[in-house]
Design a protein around this motif. Structure first.
Motif, PDB file in Angstrom:
ATOM      1  N   VAL A   1       0.782  -1.231  -0.227  1.00 21.55           N
ATOM      2  CA  VAL A   1       0.006   0.010   0.047  1.00 21.55           C
ATOM      3  C   VAL A   1       1.009   1.207   0.106  1.00 21.55           C
ATOM      4  O   VAL A   1       0.733   2.310  -0.719  1.00 21.55           O
ATOM      5  CB  VAL A   1      -0.903   0.104   1.270  1.00 21.55           C
ATOM      6  N   LEU A   2       1.720   1.284   0.956  1.00 23.02           N
ATOM      7  CA  LEU A   2       2.679   2.570   0.925  1.00 23.02           C
ATOM      8  C   LEU A   2       3.772   2.557  -0.535  1.00 23.02           C
ATOM      9  O   LEU A   2       3.674   3.853  -0.839  1.00 23.02           O
ATOM     10  CB  LEU A   2       3.756   2.156   1.968  1.00 23.02           C
ATOM     11  N   ARG A   3       3.875   1.553  -0.954  1.00 20.24           N
ATOM     12  CA  ARG A   3       4.521   1.499  -2.373  1.00 20.24           C
ATOM     13  C   ARG A   3       3.721   2.131  -3.155  1.00 20.24           C
ATOM     14  O   ARG A   3       4.191   2.997  -4.163  1.00 20.24           O
ATOM     15  CB  ARG A   3       5.064   0.352  -2.768  1.00 20.24           C
ATOM     16  N   VAL A   4       2.526   1.718  -3.338  1.00 23.35           N
ATOM     17  CA  VAL A   4       1.579   2.336  -4.415  1.00 23.35           C
ATOM     18  C   VAL A   4       1.525   3.958  -4.178  1.00 23.35           C
ATOM     19  O   VAL A   4       1.612   4.734  -5.204  1.00 23.35           O
ATOM     20  CB  VAL A   4       0.323   1.749  -4.420  1.00 23.35           C
ATOM     21  N   ILE A   5       1.351   4.195  -2.913  1.00 23.73           N
ATOM     22  CA  ILE A   5       1.100   5.562  -2.743  1.00 23.73           C
ATOM     23  C   ILE A   5       2.302   6.529  -3.078  1.00 23.73           C
ATOM     24  O   ILE A   5       2.323   7.606  -3.617  1.00 23.73           O
ATOM     25  CB  ILE A   5       0.567   5.918  -1.140  1.00 23.73           C
ATOM     26  N   ALA A   6       3.531   6.163  -2.764  1.00 23.44           N
ATOM     27  CA  ALA A   6       4.828   6.714  -2.921  1.00 23.44           C
ATOM     28  C   ALA A   6       4.911   6.857  -4.365  1.00 23.44           C
ATOM     29  O   ALA A   6       5.296   8.063  -4.949  1.00 23.44           O
ATOM     30  CB  ALA A   6       5.711   5.972  -2.138  1.00 23.44           C
ATOM     31  N   ALA A   7       4.679   5.803  -5.116  1.00 28.50           N
ATOM     32  CA  ALA A   7       4.894   5.724  -6.519  1.00 28.50           C
ATOM     33  C   ALA A   7       3.897   6.754  -7.268  1.00 28.50           C
ATOM     34  O   ALA A   7       4.267   7.326  -8.289  1.00 28.50           O
ATOM     35  CB  ALA A   7       4.749   4.394  -7.049  1.00 28.50           C
ATOM     36  N   SER A   8       2.804   6.971  -6.712  1.00 29.68           N
ATOM     37  CA  SER A   8       1.671   7.613  -7.303  1.00 29.68           C
ATOM     38  C   SER A   8       1.966   9.057  -7.063  1.00 29.68           C
ATOM     39  O   SER A   8       1.763   9.981  -7.751  1.00 29.68           O
ATOM     40  CB  SER A   8       0.445   7.331  -6.826  1.00 29.68           C
ATOM     41  N   TYR A   9       2.359   9.475  -5.763  1.00 31.38           N
ATOM     42  CA  TYR A   9       2.630  10.863  -5.408  1.00 31.38           C
ATOM     43  C   TYR A   9       3.893  11.520  -5.796  1.00 31.38           C
ATOM     44  O   TYR A   9       4.112  12.465  -5.854  1.00 31.38           O
ATOM     45  CB  TYR A   9       2.313  11.068  -3.873  1.00 31.38           C
ATOM     46  N   GLY A  10       4.947  10.418  -5.922  1.00 31.87           N
ATOM     47  CA  GLY A  10       6.418  10.857  -5.985  1.00 31.87           C
ATOM     48  C   GLY A  10       7.222  11.431  -4.657  1.00 31.87           C
ATOM     49  O   GLY A  10       8.017  12.066  -4.935  1.00 31.87           O
ATOM     50  N   LYS A  11       6.476  11.048  -3.807  1.00 29.18           N
ATOM     51  CA  LYS A  11       7.036  11.375  -2.449  1.00 29.18           C
ATOM     52  C   LYS A  11       6.506  10.277  -1.528  1.00 29.18           C
ATOM     53  O   LYS A  11       5.399   9.677  -1.680  1.00 29.18           O
ATOM     54  CB  LYS A  11       6.706  12.839  -2.170  1.00 29.18           C
ATOM     55  N   ALA A  12       7.254  10.453  -0.275  1.00 33.31           N
ATOM     56  CA  ALA A  12       6.782   9.503   0.786  1.00 33.31           C
ATOM     57  C   ALA A  12       5.244   9.788   1.198  1.00 33.31           C
ATOM     58  O   ALA A  12       5.074  10.869   1.483  1.00 33.31           O
ATOM     59  CB  ALA A  12       7.665   9.633   2.011  1.00 33.31           C
ATOM     60  N   PRO A  13       4.613   8.717   1.766  1.00 34.93           N
ATOM     61  CA  PRO A  13       3.270   9.130   2.215  1.00 34.93           C
ATOM     62  C   PRO A  13       3.208   9.890   3.370  1.00 34.93           C
ATOM     63  O   PRO A  13       2.076  10.613   3.625  1.00 34.93           O
ATOM     64  CB  PRO A  13       2.693   7.356   2.564  1.00 34.93           C
ATOM     65  N   GLY A  14       4.292   9.908   4.281  1.00 32.36           N
ATOM     66  CA  GLY A  14       4.327  10.587   5.453  1.00 32.36           C
ATOM     67  C   GLY A  14       4.314  12.153   5.170  1.00 32.36           C
ATOM     68  O   GLY A  14       4.090  12.961   5.826  1.00 32.36           O
ATOM     69  N   GLU A  15       4.602  12.610   3.850  1.00 31.11           N
ATOM     70  CA  GLU A  15       4.563  14.018   3.489  1.00 31.11           C
ATOM     71  C   GLU A  15       3.044  14.531   3.018  1.00 31.11           C
ATOM     72  O   GLU A  15       2.945  15.418   2.852  1.00 31.11           O
ATOM     73  CB  GLU A  15       5.451  14.131   2.263  1.00 31.11           C
ATOM     74  N   VAL A  16       2.203  13.456   3.351  1.00 38.48           N
ATOM     75  CA  VAL A  16       0.874  13.775   3.024  1.00 38.48           C
ATOM     76  C   VAL A  16       0.069  13.333   4.203  1.00 38.48           C
ATOM     77  O   VAL A  16      -0.921  14.358   4.537  1.00 38.48           O
ATOM     78  CB  VAL A  16       0.287  13.386   1.720  1.00 38.48           C
ATOM     79  N   PHE A  17      -0.026  12.243   4.810  1.00 35.04           N
ATOM     80  CA  PHE A  17      -0.665  11.694   5.853  1.00 35.04           C
ATOM     81  C   PHE A  17      -0.020  11.739   7.259  1.00 35.04           C
ATOM     82  O   PHE A  17       1.242  11.213   7.105  1.00 35.04           O
ATOM     83  CB  PHE A  17      -1.138  10.462   5.423  1.00 35.04           C
ATOM     84  N   ALA A  18      -0.378  11.966   8.082  1.00 34.46           N
ATOM     85  CA  ALA A  18      -0.066  11.811   9.520  1.00 34.46           C
ATOM     86  C   ALA A  18      -0.118  10.704  10.071  1.00 34.46           C
ATOM     87  O   ALA A  18       0.672  10.203  10.693  1.00 34.46           O
ATOM     88  CB  ALA A  18      -0.724  12.922  10.459  1.00 34.46           C
ATOM     89  N   LYS A  19      -1.064   9.855   9.421  1.00 31.84           N
ATOM     90  CA  LYS A  19      -1.151   8.471   9.907  1.00 31.84           C
ATOM     91  C   LYS A  19      -2.321   7.778   8.707  1.00 31.84           C
ATOM     92  O   LYS A  19      -2.914   8.312   8.159  1.00 31.84           O
ATOM     93  CB  LYS A  19      -1.995   8.432  11.167  1.00 31.84           C
ATOM     94  N   ILE A  20      -1.675   6.491   8.734  1.00 33.13           N
ATOM     95  CA  ILE A  20      -2.324   5.489   7.802  1.00 33.13           C
ATOM     96  C   ILE A  20      -2.580   4.181   8.487  1.00 33.13           C
ATOM     97  O   ILE A  20      -1.732   3.581   8.918  1.00 33.13           O
ATOM     98  CB  ILE A  20      -1.700   5.172   6.471  1.00 33.13           C
ATOM     99  N   GLU A  21      -3.986   3.792   9.001  1.00 34.96           N
ATOM    100  CA  GLU A  21      -3.894   2.493   9.413  1.00 34.96           C
ATOM    101  C   GLU A  21      -3.614   1.303   8.896  1.00 34.96           C
ATOM    102  O   GLU A  21      -3.972   1.392   7.831  1.00 34.96           O
ATOM    103  CB  GLU A  21      -5.467   2.509  10.048  1.00 34.96           C
ATOM    104  N   LYS A  22      -3.044   0.495   9.630  1.00 33.60           N
ATOM    105  CA  LYS A  22      -2.492  -0.639   8.778  1.00 33.60           C
ATOM    106  C   LYS A  22      -3.580  -1.430   8.194  1.00 33.60           C
ATOM    107  O   LYS A  22      -3.400  -2.047   7.448  1.00 33.60           O
ATOM    108  CB  LYS A  22      -1.606  -1.344   9.619  1.00 33.60           C
ATOM    109  N   THR A  23      -4.767  -1.773   9.176  1.00 37.01           N
ATOM    110  CA  THR A  23      -5.527  -2.838   8.892  1.00 37.01           C
ATOM    111  C   THR A  23      -6.576  -2.004   7.999  1.00 37.01           C
ATOM    112  O   THR A  23      -7.256  -1.005   8.245  1.00 37.01           O
ATOM    113  CB  THR A  23      -6.402  -3.186  10.123  1.00 37.01           C
ATOM    114  N   PRO A  24      -6.886  -2.523   6.821  1.00 35.92           N
ATOM    115  CA  PRO A  24      -7.716  -2.035   5.800  1.00 35.92           C
ATOM    116  C   PRO A  24      -9.248  -2.118   6.493  1.00 35.92           C
ATOM    117  O   PRO A  24      -9.499  -2.960   7.291  1.00 35.92           O
ATOM    118  CB  PRO A  24      -7.672  -2.728   4.633  1.00 35.92           C
TER     119      PRO A  24
END
Length: 527
Positions: free
Chosen positions: A79-102
């Protein structure tokens, strides 16, 4: 996809086929289980197949509607890889928190609850890594498999390659989250004036083709009737409003939620919240009008109106047998036309009509089959929470008010004037056409073959028509001849005009009155 992964995929598929022993036949239930075992790609294809009741047997479509929406979640790292590839930056630069369990994991994407750095509670819909390539490869495999299937097993008038391409197109639209974002904005705009309807806020700036960010919706699930009652909600009111809004989406907007199952509906702060706009349906103004004619035809027991409407909507795969079509629709109308609105189920009524079209080799558009599936689903939801609410009654009330609300008198007068002009113009040519036809017939260039199974009145029609035409010509000749004589100084005269001309006018008047009286008598006899 390289050769080795393709071979591995083929082995996996063959293992699934062997597991279910298709040599002993494939039942609808076995087909559903096979698709589930084949994985996300085939689950999605099966879900799309379930909406094509115009092609596949109803029992198969009904079974495929049971395909589980939940599939094995993809790992959090993916999930984190897809977000990073889509944004071109680390998910932490957009989200303060992403829950692990979908909170949900489907065939194309899964959803995680998250919090933006700006503090808003959101959900992130993340596309499965490599799903496009996997589905593309599986679609290619299906095309090759169809070429190997003997033609005798294929549906008589359906191009299965075309069907698969349509499914692939639908899947591609669902895989493009920018399309879903457009759907969300359009739905919100069309329903902004409806006080009891809402949809999640879209965060367009964080949305890409593979990642969709929207408001987190809490509230109650629509089928959690116990919780709704405990919190003071009136289930009948929810059911009535849900039905009214869905009919509005179809009849007025022409843009409706195509997958209104309970998981896509929430009740929050007195509002019905529609979520997941990945699968939306569109119906043109023309098809909406024709659909209204079908419903009106049922109410008025007007078979001709229904036949005209369905033939205008449908696409001919072969020359229809009009006699058989009328007989089938008459039987269908006898089944539903005498029922009160309270006893009708709109999805079932339209599905049965589509089955008649299928038998008569009239293919209905995909938009209509999707509409029938949506109606069937929403009626099931409403029946579960408010059995006393009938969607057909709601549709009738909505249509009766929208007829005058949306009626464009200027446009209707213009259309009526144009049709009248065309009718008069064509009518003026009829004598010439008849003259040419009779001349060709007398010269032996045209033969007329009639196969009439008529009543006595119909048998007398040709003689009556010939007599009326002759009388009309005679009256015209008397009027023209008398008018010419009246311009002369011929004697004797009557009331200052030549007597022969006056007698001609009198005879023409007597003949015209006679024809008029005869027409009145005919109408009385017919009544």
């Amino acid at each position: 996809m390289s050769k080795e992964p393709k071979e591995n995929r083929l082995r996996e598929m063959m293992a699934v086929v062997r597991k279910h022993n298709i040599a002993r036949g494939v039942t609808p239930e076995k087909l559903r289980l096979i698709l589930e075992d084949l994985g996300p790609t085939y689950i999605k294809l099966g879900q799309i197949m379930s909406m094509r009741s115009d092609i596949f047997p109803k029992r198969i479509c009904d079974e495929l509607m049971r395909l589980r929406s939940e599939v094995t979640p993809m790992p959090y790292e993916e999930v984190l890889r897809v977000i990073a590839a889509s944004y071109g930056k680390a998910p932490g630069e957009v989200f303060a928190k992403i829950e692990k369990t979908p909170i949900g994991s489907a065939s194309i994407a899964q959803v995680h609850r998250a919090k933006l750095l700006t503090g808003e509670d959101v959900v992130v819909k993340v596309q499965r890594e490599g799903i496009y390539e996997t589905m593309f490869s599986d679609i290619e495999f299906l095309h090759r498999a169809i070429r190997l299937v003997p033609s005798v097993t294929r549906t008589g008038y359906v191009d299965m390659n075309q069907v698969i391409e349509e499914m692939w197109k639908t899947a591609q639209e669902e895989m493009d989250f920018l399309t879903e974002a457009d759907n969300m904005e359009e739905f919100a705009r069309l329903n902004e004036s409806v006080a009891f309807v809402g949809s999640p806020v879209l965060y367009r700036e964080y949305t890409t083709k593979q990642v969709l960010v929207m408001e987190y919706i809490d509230g109650f699930e629509v089928d959690d009737t116990e919780a709704l009652r405990e919190n003071g909600y009136d289930l009948n009111e929810i059911g009535a409003k849900m039905a009214d809004n869905y009919i509005k989406q179809i009849i007025e907007d022409g843009f409706y939620h195509a997958d209104p199952h309970p998981g896509n509906l929430r009740i929050r702060d007195g509002k019905i919240i529609w979520i997941d706009m990945g699968m939306m349906g569109r119906i043109s103004q023309q098809d909406r009008t024709l659909l209204g004619k079908v419903i009106q035809g049922v109410a008025e027991h007007d078979i001709s109106s229904i036949v005209e409407a369905v033939l205008s909507i449908g696409e001919f795969r072969a020359k229809p047998n009009q006699k058989l079509l009328y007989a089938d629709i008459s039987e269908w109308l006898a089944k539903y036309g005498s029922s009160g609105f309270g006893g009708l189920n709109m999805g079932t009524v339209l599905q049965d009509l589509m089955d008649i079209m299928k038998v008569n080799k009239v293919a209905m558009p995909h938009t209509l089959t999707m509409l029938v599936r949506g109606l069937t689903t929403i009626e099931g939801v409403i029946t579960e929470i408010a059995p006393n609410i009938n969607v057909v009654q709601v549709a009738a009330a909505r249509m009766s008010t929208s007829i005058f609300h949306d009626f464009d008198w200027r446009r209707e007068l213009e259309n009526g004037g144009q049709e009248l002009y065309r009718a008069v113009k064509k009518g003026a040519r009829i004598p010439g056409y008849i003259s040419d036809l009779l001349r060709s017939y007398m010269n032996g260039q045209v033969s007329i073959n009639l196969d009439l199974h008529s009543t006595e009145d119909l048998s007398a029609l040709p003689n009556r028509l010939i007599r009326d035409v002759v009388m009309g010509v005679l009256i015209a000749a008397l009027l023209i001849g008398s008018s010419i004589l009246c311009t002369t100084d011929m004697k004797p005269k009557l009331l200052g005009i030549p007597a022969i001309g006056a007698i001609g006018f009198l005879l023409a008047m007597i003949l015209a009155i006679g024809i008029f009286i005869e027409q009145i008598r005919r109408r009385r006899r017919r009544r």
